[in-house]
Design a protein around this motif. Structure first.
Motif, short mmCIF file in Angstrom:
data_model
loop_
_atom_site.label_atom_id
_atom_site.label_comp_id
_atom_site.label_asym_id
_atom_site.label_seq_id
_atom_site.Cartn_x
_atom_site.Cartn_y
_atom_site.Cartn_z
N SER A 176 0.85 -1.19 0.00
CA SER A 176 0.00 0.00 0.00
C SER A 176 0.88 1.24 0.00
O SER A 176 1.81 1.34 0.79
N THR A 177 0.59 2.19 -0.88
CA THR A 177 1.36 3.43 -0.93
C THR A 177 1.09 4.24 0.33
O THR A 177 -0.07 4.49 0.67
N VAL A 178 2.15 4.64 1.03
CA VAL A 178 1.98 5.38 2.29
C VAL A 178 2.76 6.69 2.31
O VAL A 178 2.56 7.49 3.21
N GLY A 179 3.66 6.93 1.39
CA GLY A 179 4.45 8.15 1.43
C GLY A 179 5.03 8.48 0.08
O GLY A 179 4.77 7.80 -0.91
N ARG A 180 5.84 9.53 0.07
CA ARG A 180 6.43 9.99 -1.18
C ARG A 180 7.89 10.34 -0.96
O ARG A 180 8.24 11.06 -0.05
N VAL A 181 8.74 9.80 -1.83
CA VAL A 181 10.16 10.13 -1.80
C VAL A 181 10.33 11.50 -2.44
O VAL A 181 9.80 11.77 -3.52
N THR A 182 11.08 12.37 -1.77
CA THR A 182 11.31 13.72 -2.29
C THR A 182 12.65 13.84 -3.00
O THR A 182 12.80 14.66 -3.89
N SER A 183 13.61 13.05 -2.58
CA SER A 183 14.92 13.06 -3.24
C SER A 183 15.69 11.82 -2.83
O SER A 183 15.36 11.16 -1.85
N GLY A 184 16.71 11.52 -3.58
CA GLY A 184 17.51 10.35 -3.27
C GLY A 184 18.83 10.40 -4.01
O GLY A 184 19.03 11.20 -4.91
N GLY A 185 19.72 9.54 -3.60
CA GLY A 185 21.03 9.46 -4.23
C GLY A 185 21.92 8.53 -3.43
O GLY A 185 21.45 7.83 -2.53
#
Length: 68
Positions: free
Chosen positions: A6-15
């Motif tokens: 289930s989708t629960v959040g959102r990634v804002t950035s990564g690396g």
């Protein structure tokens, strides 16, 4: 970001975190889902990969992994 499919959040950035030698994703999650050590999945280029929620800053404060 999802938990139990289930989708629960959102990634804002990564690396890639070169000082900690692992990938990092910064995300917004509901407070009910924020538990250090909790396993989640993060969508990366159309597929989901395993991840772990952490609370501490991902920083090598002693510079034990400095690259030349």
């Amino acid at each position: 970001m999802r938990v139990d499919h289930s989708t629960v959040g959102r990634v804002t950035s990564g690396g890639y975190g070169y000082t900690v030698c692992r990938s990092i994703a910064y995300a917004y999650l509901p407070a009910s889902e924020v538990e250090p050590g909790r396993r989640v999945e993060v969508g990366v280029f159309g597929r989901f990969v395993g991840a772990e929620v952490v609370s501490e800053p991902l920083f090598d404060s002693k510079n034990t992994r400095v690259r030349s």
